[in-house]
Design an enzyme around this catalytic site. Structure first.
Site, short mmCIF file in Angstrom:
data_model
loop_
_atom_site.label_atom_id
_atom_site.label_comp_id
_atom_site.label_asym_id
_atom_site.label_seq_id
_atom_site.Cartn_x
_atom_site.Cartn_y
_atom_site.Cartn_z
N LYS A 1 0.81 -1.23 0.00
CA LYS A 1 0.00 0.00 0.00
C LYS A 1 0.83 1.27 0.00
CE LYS A 1 -3.14 -2.46 3.07
NZ LYS A 1 -2.15 -3.53 3.34
N GLU B 1 -5.57 -3.74 -6.52
CA GLU B 1 -6.86 -4.08 -5.92
C GLU B 1 -6.71 -4.54 -4.49
OE1 GLU B 1 -10.31 -3.92 -5.30
OE2 GLU B 1 -10.34 -4.15 -7.48
N VAL C 1 -6.81 -2.55 -0.76
CA VAL C 1 -8.01 -2.33 0.06
C VAL C 1 -8.89 -3.57 -0.04
CG1 VAL C 1 -10.02 -0.87 0.52
CG2 VAL C 1 -7.93 0.15 -0.44
N GLY D 1 -2.05 -14.98 10.14
CA GLY D 1 -1.74 -14.20 8.95
C GLY D 1 -2.71 -13.06 8.67
N LYS E 1 -5.68 2.80 3.53
CA LYS E 1 -6.76 2.25 2.71
C LYS E 1 -7.83 3.30 2.39
CE LYS E 1 -6.18 -2.52 4.34
NZ LYS E 1 -6.74 -3.62 5.13
N GLY F 1 -6.11 -12.26 5.10
CA GLY F 1 -5.66 -13.64 4.96
C GLY F 1 -4.86 -13.82 3.70
#
Length: 814
Positions: free
Chosen positions: A578, A605, A608, A663, A681, A796
């Site tokens: 990000k 993609e 976020v 995770g 985000k 995840g």
């Protein structure tokens, strides 16, 4: 009568010459002419020896020794002992003459074209004599004939012009009287009208065979080489290239002119006039059909028949205002080049007459520049014409096909395919016959251009994507496993061939231009070289593959700073990192602009909502003319997991550890819990909505104690969470007392954004958000009261990897 020509690789050694004998013995029933080249590599050795001698380098003798050794070794391997003496005596006698000639060049310290022709002729003469002796020893009705007695030329040494009015009667008279079934002739060599040895240019053995075939009206001309015909592209560069079963004379000439080395360009001309079919065959695969060259109808579906290229091209551009409307400028320009004996490969001229551009061989560029500037010195001094512009390190690529003129849009298809892969076109030429569309490009882009065009015009529309994967942690490993699982499905159903060319983690990196076998990518990576970020990215650029995609699975700021360089090279970027899109607005805008300018997708993609189509949905809203007024979202799967699990029976520290182990958090969970991740985000969503805000403009209502925010590592961070357990329990109990649930919410409205922990009452869309799910509500002009909702698993490794995978597939569909 059939004429067969065997090239240097076909007669390179005793083993190959035995294959030649088998071909002649088994495939020819009547009489035939066999034209042979020098033993493979001998012509180069002869020229090297001559150059060394002319420069007074006594080492030329070593070259001659190699030539002698090769011929003697071949004789001893092919001929019975009883037949060797006479053959070896003749060969040594000829080699003595050769040595005297080369010694002469050494003594005078000079190489003349006439001497060069005489010296290089020995390669074909020795080869043809040796092969003739071998055929006779094998009981074949064969005879050696010196081509210099049949083919007459002018006195242009090095690339002599055949005098057909003398050559044709010579050939016809000889073959009319000759009774032997097999006539073996040396290719490449001839003699001038004054009796001097001449040569027909490199590749001239093909031409020799064609001249003889035309003179005697042969049934067929067969060119035997080391490939099974003419190919749709150079098979050494384009692995998917296919042999062309049938092709016209004109197409064959175009392809050979533009670099198809399997055929010497002038070869077609003599047989074309007589309508004699040619066949290109493979000495090492004699049963392969090869390529038939004829004037017959072309097979259906043959719009573009082949793609070829010429390397080492320079562009010479003459331009200036004084050229417009002035007659004779073009004539003078080409006359200068002609007088300098410079061959023009390609011509293009602007309709305004402001410039003329020609393609020539790079090794002639400096000479051409000097000659043209001297010829136009007066106009240059007056400023009417600029000094000639020379650009080197270029190449020509060409589409060839007789039926191209009857199909619209081929040029557009060609240039569109090249443009999508950032292959810059410097000049274009297309003849009125539309049999050829040529473009000049950077030499470094040839491999990519040929493969791109071959994929576009010849392959079953299976798009090849070349992936370079940086980062093999939870997400990266899952992505590679998903690609391996789906490779066959994608190729069959979506016509996409995904190849992972490079993989790197923090320790190791590995590359395979044919594609890393993904079933054992871990083992391949372990065997790789030490990881180096700069080398990894340089390798992507140097490979210069079409449809290259850099996949960043890291959270590294340094890696994110490499995106601009990738995009400038038309390398697509897919990332779950990000940092780039949440950095300074100027950087974000530059990345978007570079993506548009260089036609290189930049997809993020997974920035976020992991695998949720949040950004994609937002892009469609904006593209369709909608306007976003407000966004409300739970964007942290890790925080949603934490607050869904946290209660009076657990500790906050335990739940955070569980989220990290599964995770759901970054390796440093403080990034998630501090709100920084959510801030990034909502910032990205605001920017994608068209609002140019910065990260420091977002209000962060942190629920963490100041001490926890300032911890230096994970160990002290978890210790601080344990220390402030009462603080977290108090927040939970307050929400429970109000019949609410804790959710970490991001909001954007009226150009302002904030993130923070909120108590969500029953009935709210966020209340029943379970596990690590994310949810986004878009309030827009079209959805003012009932927002557009995107909801689902938002954290995840599996879902994040699937989001990256989806972006890769989007690129494949572009």
């Amino acid at each position: 009568m059939v004429v067969l020509k065997f090239g240097g690789t076909s007669v390179a050694n005793a083993e190959n010459i035995q294959k030649v004998r088998e071909i002649v013995d088994q495939s020819v029933t009547g009489s035939c002419v066999v034209v042979v080249s020098a033993l493979g590599g001998v012509t180069d050795l002869l020229l090297d020896a001559l150059d060394m001698a002319a420069s007074r380098d006594a080492g030329y003798g070593d070259k001659l020794s190699v030539i002698e050794e090769r011929h003697i070794k071949t004789v001893k391997a092919l001929l019975p002992v009883a037949n060797q003496s006479a053959c070896l005596s003749k060969i040594k006698s000829e080699l003595n003459v050769l040595e005297s000639l080369v010694e002469g060049a050494f003594l005078i310290g000079e190489r003349t074209p006439q001497l060069a022709d005489k010296i290089v002729s020995f390669g074909e003469l020795l080869s043809a004599y040796l092969i003739g002796q071998y055929f006779q020893a094998e009981g074949m009705d064969a005879v050696f004939k010196d081509s210099r007695e049949l083919i007459r030329t002018n006195n242009t040494f090095g690339k002599a012009v055949v005098e057909f009015e003398l050559t044709n009667p010579n050939c016809q008279e000889y073959f009319a009287k000759n009774t032997n079934r097999i006539n073996i002739l040396p290719g490449f060599i001839a003699s001038s009208v004054t009796g001097n040895a001449t040569t027909l240019g490199r590749g001239g053995s093909d031409y020799t065979a064609a001249v003889i075939a035309a003179a005697i009206d042969a049934e067929e001309l067969q060119i035997w080489t080391d490939v099974s015909g003419m190919f749709t592209a150079n098979p050494k560069i384009v692995k998917q290239a296919k042999s062309i079963p049938e092709i016209s004379y004109q197409e064959a000439m175009e392809l050979s002119h533009f670099g198809a080395k399997v055929l010497y360009p002038p070869t077609v001309q003599p047989v074309l006039a007589k309508g004699i079919p040619m066949r290109i065959k493979n000495t090492f695969e004699p049963d392969a059909p090869g390529t038939l060259i004829s004037k017959g109808q072309i097979l259906e579906g043959g719009t573009v028949r082949g793609i070829s290229n010429i390397p080492d091209i320079a562009l010479l551009s003459l331009e200036g205002p004084g050229m417009i409307g002035i007659p004779g400028i073009s004539k003078r320009f080409f006359e200068v080049l002609s007088l300098a004996n410079i061959s023009v490969v390609l011509i293009t001229q602007a309709s305004s007459e402001h410039s003329i551009c020609v393609g020539i061989s790079s090794n002639e560029a400096d000479r051409a520049e000097t000659a043209v500037n001297e010829a136009f010195a007066y106009e240059i001094s007056l400023g009417k014409i600029k000094p000639v512009i020379v650009e080197k390190s270029l190449a020509i690529i060409a589409l060839v096909g007789d039926h191209m003129k009857s199909h619209q849009g081929l040029s557009g298809k060609m240039f569109s395919a090249l443009g999508k892969n950032n292959v810059n076109i410097r000049a274009i030429a297309q003849g009125a016959s539309e049999r050829n569309i040529s473009a000049v490009i950077d030499e470094a882009d040839v491999k990519k251009a040929l493969n791109t065009l071959h994929e576009e015009f010849f392959e079953e529309q299976v798009k090849q994507l070349n992936l370079y994967v940086m980062g093999t942690g939870n997400v990266g490993a899952k992505l590679l496993d998903q690609i391996e699982q789906q490779q066959r499905y994608l190729k069959k159903n979506l016509k996409m061939n995904l190849r992972v060319i490079g993989i790197s983690n923090s320790r190791k990196m590995t590359f395979n231009e044919k594609g890393i076998p993904l079933k054992q990518w871990r083992e391949e990576l372990d065997k790789g070289e030490a990881a180096n970020r700069i080398t990894f990215l340089d390798t992507i650029k140097q490979n210069n593959f079409r449809n290259s995609i850099f996949v960043d699975n890291t959270a590294s700021e340094v890696i994110s700073q490499t995106y601009p360089d990738c995009l400038r090279k038309s390398i697509a970027v897919v990332t779950c990192n990000k940092i780039a899109c949440s950095s300074a607005i100027e950087n974000y805008q530059e990345l978007k602009a570079l993506s548009r300018e260089y036609n290189a997708p930049f997809l993020f993609e997974t920035n976020v909502g992991a695998g949720l189509p949040i950004i994609d949905t937002l892009k469609h809203l904006i593209a369709s003319g909608d306007k976003v007024h407000k966004i409300q979202a739970v964007l942290s799967g890790s925080l949603n997991f934490v607050f869904n699990k946290f209660n009076e029976q657990t500790t906050f520290q335990e739940v955070v550890r569980q989220a990290q182990e599964q995770g759901f958090t970054e390796p440093d969970p403080k990034i998630d819990l501090s709100g920084i991740d959510v801030m990034r985000k909502i910032l990205i969503l605001a920017r994608e909505s068209g609002y140019p805000i910065e990260l420091d403009q977002i209000e962060n209502k942190s629920f963490l104690p100041e001490e926890s925010l300032n911890t230096p590592d994970n160990q002290t961070f978890f210790a601080s969470l344990e220390k402030y357990e009462e603080h977290f329990q108090k927040q939970y109990q307050q929400a429970k007392a109000n019949n609410c649930r804790l959710k970490y919410v991001a909001e954007f409205a009226n150009g302002k954004a904030s993130v923070g922990l909120q108590q969500i009452p029953k009935g709210h869309d966020f209340y029943n958000l379970e596990g690590s799910d994310n949810i986004v509500l878009f309030f827009t002009e079209r959805y003012p009261n009932q927002p557009l909702m995107v909801k689902g698993a938002g954290a995840g490794a599996d879902v994040t990897a699937s989001g990256l995978f989806a972006d890769i597939i989007r690129i494949g569909n572009f």
